[in-house]
Design a protein around this motif. Structure first.
Motif, short mmCIF file in Angstrom:
data_model
loop_
_atom_site.label_atom_id
_atom_site.label_comp_id
_atom_site.label_asym_id
_atom_site.label_seq_id
_atom_site.Cartn_x
_atom_site.Cartn_y
_atom_site.Cartn_z
N ALA A 76 0.91 -1.27 0.04
CA ALA A 76 -0.04 -0.14 0.12
C ALA A 76 0.82 1.32 -0.09
O ALA A 76 0.56 2.40 -0.68
CB ALA A 76 -0.81 -0.09 1.17
N SER A 77 2.10 1.28 0.85
CA SER A 77 2.74 2.38 0.84
C SER A 77 3.56 2.73 -0.40
O SER A 77 3.78 3.85 -1.00
CB SER A 77 3.84 2.24 1.77
OG SER A 77 3.49 1.83 3.11
N MET A 78 3.88 1.26 -1.31
CA MET A 78 4.33 1.81 -2.56
C MET A 78 3.38 2.36 -3.47
O MET A 78 3.74 3.27 -4.25
CB MET A 78 4.79 0.43 -3.10
CG MET A 78 6.20 -0.30 -2.33
SD MET A 78 6.51 -1.85 -3.01
CE MET A 78 6.77 -1.46 -4.85
N PHE A 79 2.17 2.06 -3.60
CA PHE A 79 1.22 2.53 -4.36
C PHE A 79 1.18 4.07 -4.28
O PHE A 79 0.94 4.94 -5.01
CB PHE A 79 -0.01 1.74 -4.45
CG PHE A 79 -0.14 0.62 -5.27
CD1 PHE A 79 0.01 0.81 -6.59
CD2 PHE A 79 -0.08 -0.82 -4.75
CE1 PHE A 79 -0.16 -0.47 -7.34
CE2 PHE A 79 -0.06 -1.83 -5.46
CZ PHE A 79 -0.28 -1.75 -7.00
N ALA A 80 0.94 4.29 -2.84
CA ALA A 80 0.55 5.63 -2.49
C ALA A 80 1.69 6.49 -2.63
O ALA A 80 1.53 7.65 -3.16
CB ALA A 80 0.23 5.50 -0.73
N HIS A 81 2.82 6.12 -2.38
CA HIS A 81 3.90 7.01 -2.57
C HIS A 81 4.25 7.07 -4.17
O HIS A 81 4.82 8.37 -4.53
CB HIS A 81 5.33 6.38 -1.99
CG HIS A 81 6.53 7.16 -2.45
ND1 HIS A 81 6.81 8.31 -1.70
CD2 HIS A 81 7.71 6.94 -3.19
CE1 HIS A 81 8.01 8.96 -2.04
NE2 HIS A 81 8.31 8.04 -2.80
N THR A 82 4.00 6.02 -4.98
CA THR A 82 4.15 6.36 -6.57
C THR A 82 3.16 7.33 -7.05
O THR A 82 3.55 8.17 -7.77
CB THR A 82 3.92 4.92 -7.07
OG1 THR A 82 4.94 4.11 -6.73
CG2 THR A 82 4.14 4.98 -8.65
N MET A 83 1.85 7.03 -6.56
CA MET A 83 1.11 8.20 -6.90
C MET A 83 1.26 9.64 -6.68
O MET A 83 1.36 10.51 -7.37
CB MET A 83 -0.39 7.67 -6.34
CG MET A 83 -0.91 6.19 -6.98
SD MET A 83 -2.48 5.90 -6.10
CE MET A 83 -3.55 7.28 -6.96
N ALA A 84 1.78 9.67 -5.24
CA ALA A 84 2.08 11.07 -5.00
C ALA A 84 3.12 11.75 -5.42
O ALA A 84 3.24 12.92 -5.85
CB ALA A 84 2.30 11.02 -3.20
N MET A 85 4.14 10.78 -5.68
CA MET A 85 5.56 11.36 -6.55
C MET A 85 5.23 11.62 -7.93
O MET A 85 5.60 12.73 -8.60
CB MET A 85 6.57 10.17 -6.46
CG MET A 85 7.97 10.74 -6.91
SD MET A 85 9.22 9.33 -6.63
CE MET A 85 10.53 10.27 -7.51
N THR A 86 4.31 10.63 -8.63
CA THR A 86 4.05 10.83 -9.89
C THR A 86 3.26 12.41 -10.24
O THR A 86 3.44 13.25 -11.03
CB THR A 86 3.14 9.81 -10.53
OG1 THR A 86 3.76 8.80 -10.43
CG2 THR A 86 2.79 10.13 -12.06
N THR A 87 2.17 12.55 -9.11
CA THR A 87 1.37 13.82 -9.37
C THR A 87 2.37 15.07 -8.93
O THR A 87 2.25 16.01 -9.66
CB THR A 87 0.38 13.72 -8.10
OG1 THR A 87 -0.38 12.52 -8.50
CG2 THR A 87 -0.39 15.11 -8.28
N SER A 88 3.10 14.93 -7.96
CA SER A 88 4.24 16.11 -7.77
C SER A 88 5.01 16.34 -8.89
O SER A 88 5.19 17.69 -9.16
CB SER A 88 4.82 15.66 -6.47
OG SER A 88 5.88 16.66 -6.18
N ASP A 89 5.64 15.41 -9.32
CA ASP A 89 6.63 15.76 -10.53
C ASP A 89 5.90 16.07 -11.85
O ASP A 89 6.46 17.08 -12.42
CB ASP A 89 7.32 14.31 -10.83
CG ASP A 89 8.52 13.95 -10.26
OD1 ASP A 89 8.71 14.77 -9.11
OD2 ASP A 89 8.60 12.73 -9.89
N ALA A 90 4.58 15.72 -12.07
CA ALA A 90 3.79 16.31 -13.11
C ALA A 90 3.44 17.55 -12.92
O ALA A 90 3.61 18.23 -13.91
CB ALA A 90 2.44 15.33 -13.37
N ASN A 91 3.17 17.94 -11.86
CA ASN A 91 2.77 19.26 -11.48
C ASN A 91 3.88 20.26 -11.58
O ASN A 91 3.94 21.22 -12.39
CB ASN A 91 2.15 19.66 -10.13
CG ASN A 91 0.77 19.04 -9.91
OD1 ASN A 91 -0.24 18.91 -11.11
ND2 ASN A 91 0.41 18.55 -8.69
N ALA A 92 5.16 19.80 -11.10
CA ALA A 92 6.48 20.62 -11.10
C ALA A 92 6.90 20.71 -12.72
O ALA A 92 7.22 21.67 -13.00
CB ALA A 92 7.49 20.14 -10.27
N ILE A 93 6.91 19.72 -13.27
CA ILE A 93 7.16 19.69 -14.67
C ILE A 93 6.35 20.40 -15.61
O ILE A 93 6.67 21.39 -16.52
CB ILE A 93 7.31 18.33 -15.45
CG1 ILE A 93 8.56 17.41 -14.81
CG2 ILE A 93 7.45 18.39 -16.86
CD1 ILE A 93 8.78 16.06 -15.22
#
Length: 246
Positions: A76-93
């Motif tokens: 569950a942590s892997m899925f949550a962190h992957t989604m959060a990191m993807t969202t953060s990187d997508a917004n920053a980029i």
């Protein structure tokens, strides 16, 4: 690039002094975190000496060494962190591309109104997310998970970091957006040449050569334009970084 840094710095810390403290803490954590992150990788050959696919080392050790409850928590942590990191990187980029890169490359993006700017950001977000999913689906063609982390990430983060890091130093304030884009593109092209044309190049060459080319281009273009005047906003930004550190 200066505009991008000027927007990001206040979001991270109230002033330069606090930003420096955060940078020191981040540096200290990065000295410790890789030891924790890569320990299972180093221990895997001991626990599984005949493991055929190294990409399975983390999952196999989790399934064999962790109790069922912790396995679910890790998943569950892997899925949550992957989604959060993807969202953060997508917004920053998306922010960097629509506000700093596209206006420098195309005049039509320099005076966008609210709706047009939002549309450009949404298109950039969809393109970035689609490319991310495409790479994930075809990860075997990039050398697997470890190949993406070690080879691709290690080789591509260097050309991106050179303009971001050196651009903060007063000595490189004449290396503007053109130098940043050219050095970044030169590093990417070097990576493609070393990986797909040289083929037999070592991992060290593959990772180091894009960084060296990017640094040479960024510094060289700055030296070539050393007689040009520096925009007032760039001088103000560099001076503010020095003053905030006091």
């Amino acid at each position: 690039m200066g505009g991008c840094l000027d927007r990001l710095r206040p979001l991270a810390a109230p002033n330069g002094k606090e930003a420096r403290k955060a940078a020191y803490l981040s540096s200290a954590l990065y000295l410790i975190w890789p030891l924790i992150l890569f320990f299972p990788m180093w221990a895997a050959p001991i626990f599984y000496p005949s493991l055929a696919d190294p990409n399975q080392s983390y999952s196999m050790m989790a399934m064999d060494l962790l109790p069922p409850g912790l396995i679910g928590l890790v998943l569950a942590s892997m899925f949550a962190h992957t989604m959060a990191m993807t969202t953060s990187d997508a917004n920053a980029i998306t922010s960097v591309v629509t506000r700093d890169i596209l206006p420098r490359l195309f005049a039509r993006f320099r005076n966008l109104n609210g709706k047009a700017s939002l549309l450009a950001a949404r298109v950039t977000l969809v393109v970035f997310t689609s490319l991310t999913l495409l790479v994930a689906v075809n990860q075997s063609d990039f050398g697997g998970i470890l190949g993406l982390l070690i080879t691709w990430f290690g080789a591509l983060i260097g050309p991106i970091s050179i303009p971001m890091l050196l651009g903060l130093l007063p000595a490189f304030k004449r290396s503007g957006s053109a130098a940043a884009i050219v050095s970044w593109a030169g590093g990417l092209l070097t990576f493609g040449y070393v990986k797909y044309i040289m083929e037999a190049a070592s991992t060290a060459t593959l990772v180091a050569s894009p960084v060296i080319v990017s640094a040479v281009l960024f510094i060289g273009l700055g030296m070539a334009t050393h007689k040009h005047s520096v925009p007032a906003e760039v001088d103000e930004l560099v001076d503010s970084l020095n003053e905030d550190m006091k």
